[in-house]
Design a protein around this motif. Structure first.
Motif, PDB file in Angstrom:
ATOM      1  N   GLU A 153       0.275  -8.416  -6.530  1.00  0.00           N
ATOM      2  CA  GLU A 153      -0.038  -7.460  -5.481  1.00  0.00           C
ATOM      3  C   GLU A 153       0.856  -7.683  -4.267  1.00  0.00           C
ATOM      4  O   GLU A 153       1.313  -6.753  -3.621  1.00  0.00           O
ATOM      5  CB  GLU A 153      -1.502  -7.620  -5.068  1.00  0.00           C
ATOM      6  N   ARG A 154       1.045  -8.954  -3.964  1.00  0.00           N
ATOM      7  CA  ARG A 154       1.860  -9.322  -2.809  1.00  0.00           C
ATOM      8  C   ARG A 154       2.799 -10.448  -3.185  1.00  0.00           C
ATOM      9  O   ARG A 154       2.503 -11.233  -4.073  1.00  0.00           O
ATOM     10  CB  ARG A 154       0.964  -9.831  -1.672  1.00  0.00           C
ATOM     11  N   ILE A 155       3.904 -10.507  -2.467  1.00  0.00           N
ATOM     12  CA  ILE A 155       4.811 -11.644  -2.602  1.00  0.00           C
ATOM     13  C   ILE A 155       4.836 -12.331  -1.248  1.00  0.00           C
ATOM     14  O   ILE A 155       5.228 -11.716  -0.254  1.00  0.00           O
ATOM     15  CB  ILE A 155       6.220 -11.206  -3.016  1.00  0.00           C
ATOM     16  N   GLY A 156       4.355 -13.567  -1.208  1.00  0.00           N
ATOM     17  CA  GLY A 156       4.280 -14.281   0.067  1.00  0.00           C
ATOM     18  C   GLY A 156       3.487 -13.503   1.103  1.00  0.00           C
ATOM     19  O   GLY A 156       3.817 -13.509   2.284  1.00  0.00           O
ATOM     20  N   GLY A 157       2.466 -12.803   0.662  1.00  0.00           N
ATOM     21  CA  GLY A 157       1.599 -12.080   1.591  1.00  0.00           C
ATOM     22  C   GLY A 157       2.056 -10.662   1.906  1.00  0.00           C
ATOM     23  O   GLY A 157       1.386  -9.947   2.630  1.00  0.00           O
ATOM     24  N   VAL A 158       3.187 -10.238   1.386  1.00  0.00           N
ATOM     25  CA  VAL A 158       3.699  -8.901   1.684  1.00  0.00           C
ATOM     26  C   VAL A 158       3.596  -8.014   0.435  1.00  0.00           C
ATOM     27  O   VAL A 158       3.993  -8.419  -0.658  1.00  0.00           O
ATOM     28  CB  VAL A 158       5.186  -8.948   2.144  1.00  0.00           C
ATOM     29  N   GLU A 159       3.067  -6.824   0.620  1.00  0.00           N
ATOM     30  CA  GLU A 159       2.903  -5.898  -0.508  1.00  0.00           C
ATOM     31  C   GLU A 159       4.245  -5.397  -1.015  1.00  0.00           C
ATOM     32  O   GLU A 159       5.172  -5.182  -0.236  1.00  0.00           O
ATOM     33  CB  GLU A 159       2.090  -4.681  -0.054  1.00  0.00           C
ATOM     34  N   THR A 160       4.328  -5.173  -2.319  1.00  0.00           N
ATOM     35  CA  THR A 160       5.546  -4.602  -2.895  1.00  0.00           C
ATOM     36  C   THR A 160       5.397  -3.077  -2.959  1.00  0.00           C
ATOM     37  O   THR A 160       4.285  -2.553  -2.871  1.00  0.00           O
ATOM     38  CB  THR A 160       5.782  -5.119  -4.326  1.00  0.00           C
ATOM     39  N   PHE A 161       6.521  -2.375  -3.139  1.00  0.00           N
ATOM     40  CA  PHE A 161       6.380  -0.918  -3.256  1.00  0.00           C
ATOM     41  C   PHE A 161       5.686  -0.543  -4.559  1.00  0.00           C
ATOM     42  O   PHE A 161       5.064   0.517  -4.661  1.00  0.00           O
ATOM     43  CB  PHE A 161       7.724  -0.190  -3.059  1.00  0.00           C
ATOM     44  N   LEU A 162       5.748  -1.428  -5.548  1.00  0.00           N
ATOM     45  CA  LEU A 162       5.017  -1.180  -6.794  1.00  0.00           C
ATOM     46  C   LEU A 162       3.517  -1.189  -6.509  1.00  0.00           C
ATOM     47  O   LEU A 162       2.763  -0.335  -6.986  1.00  0.00           O
ATOM     48  CB  LEU A 162       5.376  -2.237  -7.837  1.00  0.00           C
ATOM     49  N   THR A 163       3.074  -2.165  -5.704  1.00  0.00           N
ATOM     50  CA  THR A 163       1.661  -2.256  -5.331  1.00  0.00           C
ATOM     51  C   THR A 163       1.217  -1.023  -4.549  1.00  0.00           C
ATOM     52  O   THR A 163       0.154  -0.452  -4.811  1.00  0.00           O
ATOM     53  CB  THR A 163       1.425  -3.501  -4.448  1.00  0.00           C
ATOM     54  N   ALA A 165       2.444   1.934  -4.555  1.00  0.00           N
ATOM     55  CA  ALA A 165       2.380   3.106  -5.431  1.00  0.00           C
ATOM     56  C   ALA A 165       1.136   3.046  -6.313  1.00  0.00           C
ATOM     57  O   ALA A 165       0.437   4.045  -6.492  1.00  0.00           O
ATOM     58  CB  ALA A 165       3.645   3.193  -6.272  1.00  0.00           C
ATOM     59  N   ARG A 166       0.847   1.852  -6.852  1.00  0.00           N
ATOM     60  CA  ARG A 166      -0.358   1.713  -7.696  1.00  0.00           C
ATOM     61  C   ARG A 166      -1.611   2.008  -6.884  1.00  0.00           C
ATOM     62  O   ARG A 166      -2.520   2.705  -7.343  1.00  0.00           O
ATOM     63  CB  ARG A 166      -0.446   0.284  -8.260  1.00  0.00           C
ATOM     64  N   ARG A 167      -1.653   1.502  -5.652  1.00  0.00           N
ATOM     65  CA  ARG A 167      -2.829   1.690  -4.807  1.00  0.00           C
ATOM     66  C   ARG A 167      -3.026   3.160  -4.461  1.00  0.00           C
ATOM     67  O   ARG A 167      -4.138   3.629  -4.251  1.00  0.00           O
ATOM     68  CB  ARG A 167      -2.683   0.855  -3.536  1.00  0.00           C
ATOM     69  N   ALA A 168      -1.895   3.889  -4.378  1.00  0.00           N
ATOM     70  CA  ALA A 168      -1.987   5.319  -4.046  1.00  0.00           C
ATOM     71  C   ALA A 168      -2.376   6.145  -5.277  1.00  0.00           C
ATOM     72  O   ALA A 168      -2.445   7.366  -5.216  1.00  0.00           O
ATOM     73  CB  ALA A 168      -0.648   5.797  -3.495  1.00  0.00           C
ATOM     74  N   GLY A 169      -2.594   5.475  -6.388  1.00  0.00           N
ATOM     75  CA  GLY A 169      -3.037   6.181  -7.586  1.00  0.00           C
ATOM     76  C   GLY A 169      -1.893   6.738  -8.430  1.00  0.00           C
ATOM     77  O   GLY A 169      -2.121   7.522  -9.356  1.00  0.00           O
ATOM     78  N   LEU A 170      -0.665   6.347  -8.109  1.00  0.00           N
ATOM     79  CA  LEU A 170       0.467   6.823  -8.914  1.00  0.00           C
ATOM     80  C   LEU A 170       0.529   6.016 -10.209  1.00  0.00           C
ATOM     81  O   LEU A 170       0.084   4.877 -10.272  1.00  0.00           O
ATOM     82  CB  LEU A 170       1.780   6.653  -8.138  1.00  0.00           C
TER      83      LEU A 170
END
Ligand SMILES: [Zn+2]
Length: 407
Positions: A153-163, A165-170
């Protein structure tokens, strides 16, 4: 709100109606501006540019692409870091390797077996390789990459754009990096055709491997670029088969320099016995008080080491992680084209990256079928760009700049 109604948080007040697209990101390890030129046959990605890279290796650059954050925020730079507390790092159980004779503990088979055990017992899902790290260092070393970068979900506490997009339901597909190259491409194409994701992340490591082994312009590297060109075109076709507006972004993490100078660090290490050091392929990292660091710097200068000494201030300037000094309080980075061999991570090779940020090989290439924003020029910008294309609202870069909106 449906995605079609979203507008990018761009600059112009009378924002045009924004239709999110489906986005294919093709990540090619070691695709720098000069390597991109060897992809002669690649059709359909006429907009090309170069991106400022980061200080460090792929394990730092890839998190920067995925999160849009500099290494000082996501904390990744080199594969091996100093553990926060000695004897508590994830590698400390491997100290027993030091009880074996060197000819035995340096064997690739034993190291791979130890890495497999470590992955299982510590639940590591990231990239693990013990290379040639002296076993006595395992007591204080750590592996920052413990997670699968594409699924964390995060790398070193920072969200990835993959995360995001997944969170937005894509619908999101990220290539399984653990798969062998050819199998991974076949799998990627099959999934893109079957599941029509909104965002797909394809991943290539073959070019990096070929360039390390045989250098720029070698038959091996050129053949790899040709093969990758085919795979990328097949992947674009597979993505387009899903319909809608598809934008493709091909991006690297750094380039590759040909090696013309090999430095054996053995004698210097002998002189600095007792100083906490780590020898990467292009960096010699140092921990210790000011006197210790000054002595280390003096020895490196006395040895005529080609390159630059980077103190904490210089590391801060480069947005490298310095809090807790995970990668050294100071380091010496070799001049482009020089290589430490044998280092703690490998032997002699023909190509290498990981030089200072102003070296040509520290730049990454980007190519797209969409016009590239003119004010974008760093690896850090890719994540914001991808988010904007997907119509993910309210995404800004860590430095507060608005996302780029495609013309
Ligand atoms: Zn590499």
């Amino acid at each position: 709100m449906s995605r079609e109604e979203m507008t990018p948080g761009g600059d112009s007040a009378g924002a045009r109606h924004f239709r999110p697209r489906r986005v294919l990101v093709v990540f090619v390890d070691a695709l720098g501006p000069s390597q991109l030129e060897t992809f002669e046959g690649l059709r359909g990605l006429p907009h090309r540019g170069r991106l400022r890279g980061i200080l460090g290796y792929s394990c730092g650059a890839l998190p920067t692409i995925l999160t849009g954050a500099p290494p000082e925020r996501h904390g990744r730079m080199c594969l091996f870091a100093h553990a926060e507390r000695e004897d508590e790092g994830v590698l400390s159980p491997l100290r027993w390797l030091g009880l074996l004779p060197r000819q035995v503990h340096e064997r690739g088979m034993l190291r791979r077996a130890a890495a497999r055990v470590l992955k299982r017992t510590e639940g590591l899902t990231g990239y693990v390789d013990l290379y040639r790290v002296p076993p006595e260092l395992f007591r204080w070393l750590d592996l920052p990459e413990r997670e699968d970068l594409f699924n964390a979900e995060r790398i070193g506490g920072v969200e990835t754009f993959l995360t995001k997009a997944r969170r937005a339901g894509l619908r999101v597909f990220a290539a399984p990096w653990q798969m062998p190259e050819e199998e991974r491409w076949a799998h990627t194409c099959a999934v893109l055709r079957a599941s029509k994701p909104d965002l797909a992340f394809a991943y290539a490591t073959a070019l990096d491997g070929a360039l390390h082994r045989t250098g720029n312009g070698s038959q091996d590297a050129l053949a790899t670029a040709r093969r990758l060109t085919e795979r990328i075109e097949q992947t674009v076709d597979a993505m387009r088969a899903g319909g809608g507006d598809v934008t493709t972004v091909m991006v690297g993490d750094h380039g590759m320099a040909d090696i013309h100078e090999v430095v054996d660090p053995k004698r210097m290490l002998g002189e600095l016995l007792g100083t906490r050091l780590f020898v990467d392929s292009t960096m010699l990292r140092v921990w210790g008080d000011e006197r210790t660091r000054e002595k280390a710097r003096e020895r490196m200068v006395a040895h005529g080491l080609p390159g630059r000494w980077l103190d904490t201030e210089a590391l801060v300037e480069r947005q490298a992680p310095v809090r807790g000094a995970p990668y050294g309080q100071a380091l010496f980075v070799l001049r482009e084209g020089a290589l430490f061999a044998p280092s703690f991570v490998g032997g002699n090779v023909r190509g290498m990256h990981g030089y200072d940020v102003d070296s040509p090989s520290a730049y990454a290439a980007i190519a797209s079928d969409a016009p590239l924003p003119r004010d974008r020029g760093a690896l850090m910008d890719v994540a914001g760009w991808v988010c904007a294309m997907l119509g993910l609202e309210g995404e800004t870069n860590p430095d507060g700049r608005p996302p780029w909106a495609a013309a």
